[in-house]
Design an enzyme around this catalytic site. Structure first.
Site, PDB file in Angstrom:
ATOM      1  N   ASP A 184       0.844  -1.191   0.000  1.00 38.28           N
ATOM      2  CA  ASP A 184       0.000   0.000   0.000  1.00 38.28           C
ATOM      3  C   ASP A 184       0.886   1.249   0.000  1.00 38.28           C
ATOM      4  OD1 ASP A 184      -2.758   1.124   0.355  1.00 38.28           O
ATOM      5  OD2 ASP A 184      -1.880   1.910   2.207  1.00 38.28           O
ATOM      6  N   GLU A 202       1.481  -0.679  -5.153  1.00 38.69           N
ATOM      7  CA  GLU A 202       0.462   0.337  -5.423  1.00 38.69           C
ATOM      8  C   GLU A 202       1.224   1.653  -5.480  1.00 38.69           C
ATOM      9  OE1 GLU A 202      -3.384   2.683  -3.587  1.00 38.69           O
ATOM     10  OE2 GLU A 202      -1.614   2.218  -2.414  1.00 38.69           O
TER      11      GLU A 202
END
Length: 486
Positions: A189, A248
């Site tokens: 993330d 990401e």
């Protein structure tokens, strides 16, 4: 032998909305484990699980209080281990979400920081700069003694200071904990975050959210972040079985994005450029060409994605189920790895009319249209919708979009995905564009041709051979077909 991740189909499970194993209305690890045969039958190679760690759920698990345990809402550590082992028994790999840019404000470290201990693990300052939160408002909150701490997301998600050796050592340990438990990789993330410039400079203007992914911003995509990913690659490579890292990452250019997937860094990076491209033949062809060239420049596979838990579902973005089905055949025919977001195989649309009292996504506070609750509505497994008191209401019309309704139904979106994922394994070779009528895309991989009509009128592609799969009558408006040609 090709590395598994270079051509894998990976299914994203948003855990709290996938399958409820204990009847409390919230998806959990038991529910995921129960549905592993469904995923195996669907034809995917791996499953990415969104965060299930201990969390106050201010941002639905992306605010982690304990990275080495499972939140009781989702089960136990034993449930996680059983899920990993059973997935492996079925030939499925498991990828877990790791959240290294920030912790929860409930994390032990931050609670100590509030008492004045260990503040070097976070970004505390006597005066804030002008940075804005991704969720809206200032990216700084003041504590009782007058200092301010940085949070690029919710105020309950304080940013970690990756210049602190203790932070780096802690995440080394966290990665090894889950690798030792058997996971096959990590989706990282905010992989473009983590490292901030030492002087934390002002940006000089507001509405900074519009700059992300398009312009240079001082708090994202700093060069030193690659040192972290390079180090993590060493950890991943020290384990057997080709464990992977998936970024990401938002970067201001394709060249900057390619840096994350160099041979000594991460294995994949999500293709947000492709995801955000409109339903237009020329635009999509440009996005495909650029994506393939970017990945090839560093020897990595392209990675394709149409939807995820942060964006409106592509049935709604494209304006129709017909377009979404055609986009699926286009995407699954492209060389590289493909991600499937839970429910897209059912043709689920975005839920746009959720009552305000049930909306809980903190991002909606930035502006009402940016809330992500509508793509996180629980999956309909049966015609009676199969959930007891689901945490978000399931539209009654979804009974006919349920797995039960579509299973074995000729022409259903579920059966389309099953067929495409099964046939996809036989698509080989590079992409070759072929001559195509205006407003259409036609390309070959080996002896398979994918023909997509993005216009509102029928088209005769003039193709001969065996029709392998089609979303509609071949050449119909907003349709796609795969042909085996000589």
């Amino acid at each position: 032998m090709t590395a598994w991740w270079r051509e894998a189909a990976i299914y994203q499970v948003y855990v709290r909305s996938f399958a409820d194993g204990n009847g409390d209305g919230v998806g959990d690890l038991i529910g995921v484990r129960d549905r592993l045969p469904y995923l195996k039958d669907l034809g995917v190679d791996a499953v990415w699980l969104t965060p299930f760690f201990t969390s106050p759920m201010a941002d639905f698990g992306y605010d982690v209080a304990d990275y080495r345990d499972v939140d009781p809402l989702f089960g136990t550590l034993a449930d996680a281990k059983a899920l990993i082992d059973e997935a492996h028994d079925l030939g499925l790999r498991i990828i877990v979400d790791i959240v290294p840019n920030h912790t929860s404000s409930a994390h032990r470290w931050f609670q100590e920081a509030l008492k004045g201990e260990g503040r070097q693990r976070y970004h505390f300052r006597d005066r804030p700069n002008d940075w804005e939160s991704i969720f809206g408002g200032p990216a700084w909150t003041q504590v009782e003694d007058g200092q301010w701490y940085l949070h690029l997301f919710d105020k309950e998600q304080p940013d970690l200071n990756w210049d602190d050796p203790e932070v780096r050592a802690e995440f080394d340990s966290i990665l090894r904990f889950w690798l030792d438990l058997g996971v096959d990789g990590f989706r990282i993330d905010v992989a473009h975050g983590m490292v901030k410039p030492h002087d934390l400079p002002d940006i000089g203007h507001s509405d900074q959210i519009r700059m992300i992914g398009a312009d240079v911003v001082p708090y994202f995509d700093n060069d030193a972040v690659h040192d972290i990913h390079r180090h993590w690659r060493h950890i991943l490579d020290s384990y057997p079985g080709e464990r992977i890292g998936v970024a990401e990452a938002w970067a201001p250019s394709p060249e900057r994005l390619a840096l994350y997937i160099r041979p000594d860094e991460l294995h994949q990076a999500f293709n947000f450029h492709y995801l955000s491209t409109p339903w237009d033949a020329a635009e999509l062809r440009r996005a495909v060409d650029e994506s393939l060239a970017t990945a090839a420049s560093v020897g990595a596979p392209a990675t394709w994605v149409l939807s995820n838990h942060d964006v409106k579902r592509h049935v709604t973005r494209y304006g129709s189920l017909a377009r979404a089905r055609a986009a699926a055949l286009l995407t699954l025919a492209l060389p590289g790895s493909a991600y499937v977001y839970q429910g897209e195989e059912l043709g689920l649309p975005e839920v746009l009319d959720l009552p305000e009292e049930v909306r809980r996504d903190p991002q909606r506070l930035r502006d009402p249209d940016s809330g992500r609750d509508g793509c996180r509505v629980p999956l309909p497994w049966s015609r009676d919708l199969g959930w007891r008191r689901p945490w978000l209401p399931i539209p009654p019309a979804w009974g006919e979009l349920s797995v039960e309704a579509q299973q074995g139904a000729e022409g259903s979106t579920l059966e389309l995905y099953r067929s495409a994922l099964r046939l996809r394994e036989h698509l080989t070779g590079d992409l070759r564009w072929l001559d195509a009528p205006e407003g259409t895309l036609v390309f070959a991989r080996g002896d398979v041709v994918c023909a997509v009509n993005l216009t509102g009128a029928p088209v005769d592609f003039g193709l001969t051979g065996d029709l392998l799969l089609s979303t509609d009558v071949p050449g119909a408006p907003d349709s796609a077909a795969w042909w085996k040609v000589k």
